[in-house]
Write an enzyme that holds these catalytic residues in place. Structure first.
Site, PDB file in Angstrom:
ATOM      1  CB  ALA A 153      -0.933  -0.012   1.207  1.00  0.00           C
ATOM      2  CE1 TYR A 154       5.626   5.485   2.520  1.00  0.00           C
ATOM      3  CE2 TYR A 154       7.263   3.958   1.660  1.00  0.00           C
ATOM      4  CZ  TYR A 154       6.929   5.219   2.136  1.00  0.00           C
ATOM      5  OH  TYR A 154       7.899   6.199   2.219  1.00  0.00           O
ATOM      6  CB  ALA A 155       5.231   0.324  -2.927  1.00  0.00           C
ATOM      7  CB  SER A 157       0.739   5.906  -1.274  1.00  0.00           C
ATOM      8  OG  SER A 157       1.949   5.826  -0.548  1.00  0.00           O
TER       9      SER A 157
END
Length: 245
Positions: A153-155, A157
């Protein structure tokens, strides 16, 4: 270039970690700095004090990066204090780790709000206000091409950050403003170290050929390059990770 003697930068997330290192590094180049904070005014004031005691110019400005009114006011405050804005560095971001299968979707929404909407709001203000000869620098992550588990999810974003950054570089054709993103690898900041055990940290510190974690100062050097002399680098993602990938 602007017609005043002093270049001016606004750094979001400038109160800690990479943001503080960037603020102090740019101030060392003679750039007047707006140190933005979301919640920790005391930390921003510490950064401002460190800069001013070393002979630099700085003010603290607060606000939610995802709130366009807050960011408009922050840009206004920096322009009022120093006469304009030449460099915008958007280090503000949050990182919440989980396998995709079990991610709390509220965490996804929180990262979307800060990392995607926040970067968009700041980029929008920067596109309207940065003076000719200026630079806009957003923050991605090397995980967009390293594919570490738990970072999905971070990547995602940060992949969005890269996309909007590269499009904005083309949209500002003719304005003499560069737009780039910096994509750090594992860097020894509270954001990165939080929640990791010693074994994990040791493993990541040996992953790059240089066999150490990055430092906030390493990343600040990359930003200083893009903010100043690197006028022919535009519409790029610079991977500052010691050769990790």
């Amino acid at each position: 270039m602007n017609n005043t003697n002093v270049r001016v930068a606004l750094i979001t997330g400038g109160s800690g970690g990479i943001g503080r290192a960037v603020a102090e590094r740019l101030a060392g180049d003679g750039i007047a700095v707006g140190v933005h904070y979301a919640s920790s005014k005391s930390k921003a004031d510490e950064t401002v004090s460190a800069i001013t005691s070393a002979g630099g110019k700085a003010i603290a400005v607060g606000g939610d990066v995802a709130d366009e009114k807050d960011m408009s006011a922050a840009f206004d405050a920096v322009e009022m204090a120093f006469g304009g804005i030449d460099v915008v560095v958007n280090t503000a971001g949050i990182m919440l780790l989980s396998p995709i299968a079990t991610l709390d979707l509220d965490d996804l929404d929180r990262m979307h709000r800060t990392n995607i909407r926040g970067t968009f709001v700041v980029s929008q203000q920067a596109a309207r206000r940065v003076r000719s000869g200026g630079a806009i620098i957003n923050f991605s992550t090397s995980v967009t091409r390293l594919q570490f588990p738990n970072y999905g999810a971070y990547a995602a974003s940060k992949g969005a950050v890269e996309a909007m950054t590269l499009v904005l570089a083309r949209e500002l054709r003719g304005k003499d403003i560069t737009v780039n993103a910096v994509a750090p690898g594992p860097t020894a900041t509270p954001l990165f170290l939080s929640g990791k055990d010693e074994t994990t940290i040791e493993h990541l510190s040996k992953a790059a050929p240089l066999e150490r974690l990055g430092t906030p100062e390493d990343i600040a050097e990359t930003v200083a390059f893009l903010a100043g002399p690197a006028r022919w680098i535009n519409g790029q993602v610079l991977f500052a990770n010691g050769g990790l990938g």
